[in-house]
Design an enzyme around this catalytic site. Structure first.
Site, PDB file in Angstrom:
ATOM      1  N   HIS A   1       0.838  -1.196   0.000  1.00  0.00           N
ATOM      2  CA  HIS A   1       0.000   0.000   0.000  1.00  0.00           C
ATOM      3  C   HIS A   1       0.880   1.255   0.000  1.00  0.00           C
ATOM      4  O   HIS A   1       1.919   1.272   0.665  1.00  0.00           O
ATOM      5  CB  HIS A   1      -0.873   0.043   1.264  1.00  0.00           C
ATOM      6  CG  HIS A   1      -1.904  -1.033   1.315  1.00  0.00           C
ATOM      7  ND1 HIS A   1      -1.615  -2.307   1.740  1.00  0.00           N
ATOM      8  CD2 HIS A   1      -3.219  -1.020   0.999  1.00  0.00           C
ATOM      9  CE1 HIS A   1      -2.715  -3.033   1.680  1.00  0.00           C
ATOM     10  NE2 HIS A   1      -3.704  -2.286   1.236  1.00  0.00           N
TER      11      HIS A   1
ATOM     12  N   ASP B   1      26.821   0.227  -6.610  1.00  0.00           N
ATOM     13  CA  ASP B   1      26.888   0.987  -7.869  1.00  0.00           C
ATOM     14  C   ASP B   1      28.001   2.021  -7.853  1.00  0.00           C
ATOM     15  O   ASP B   1      28.710   2.196  -8.845  1.00  0.00           O
ATOM     16  CB  ASP B   1      25.546   1.673  -8.135  1.00  0.00           C
ATOM     17  CG  ASP B   1      25.581   2.527  -9.394  1.00  0.00           C
ATOM     18  OD1 ASP B   1      25.925   1.988 -10.464  1.00  0.00           O
ATOM     19  OD2 ASP B   1      25.294   3.731  -9.301  1.00  0.00           O
TER      20      ASP B   1
END
Length: 156
Positions: free
Chosen positions: A76, A127
């Site tokens: 949600h 990364d």
């Protein structure tokens, strides 16, 4: 077993939480990344080519928490009241432990948000230093604790 994310025709659905009472809910998740000494030293000395790794990982963790409902199909969208991210240096590994806390007052928990924030923060570290060390290992992503809601509290 009654699966909550399937309807009577066995089709996926998002659980209806409209009848649940609001409660303060807090979830804490953690994970770690191990790396070469060279990569660790570059992060600690802020000498990577992509900028301040740990500060960027904190921002990425916060963004990951906020975007969880866009990434995990049955989550949600939540009105979060607080997000915190801590990073512990683990020089003996070498590497880092990332700890994310998510909080809200609402009808559903924030475990997935804390776990997603942890994952995104660790992926950001990877990364930003993969040019130095492609063999880094992200591991031990786990829920440390949660409180609030009908199911009660959990502590690892």
């Amino acid at each position: 077993m009654n699966l909550t994310h399937l309807d009577e025709n066995n089709r996926p659905k998002m659980v209806d939480v409209s009848d649940k009472k609001d409660s303060t809910r807090v979830a804490i998740a953690s994970g770690q990344i191990s790396m070469s000494q060279e990569a660790y030293d570059a992060i600690i000395s802020n000498s990577t080519k992509k900028g301040p790794v740990l500060q960027t990982a904190v921002i990425a963790s916060i963004m990951g928490v906020k975007k969880t409902s866009e990434l995990i199909p049955m989550c949600h969208p939540l009105l979060l009241s607080g997000i915190n991210c801590d990073i512990e240096e683990l020089p003996s590994l070498p590497g880092f432990k990332l700890i994310v806390t998510a909080k809200l007052n609402g009808q559903t928990g924030v475990e997935m948000e804390a776990l997603t924030g942890t994952s995104i923060g660790l992926l950001t570290i990877y990364d930003m230093v993969k040019a130095i060390d492609k063999s880094m290992v992200i591991s031990n992503i786990q829920l440390e604790s949660k409180s609030g809601g009908k199911s009660g509290d959990f502590k690892r």
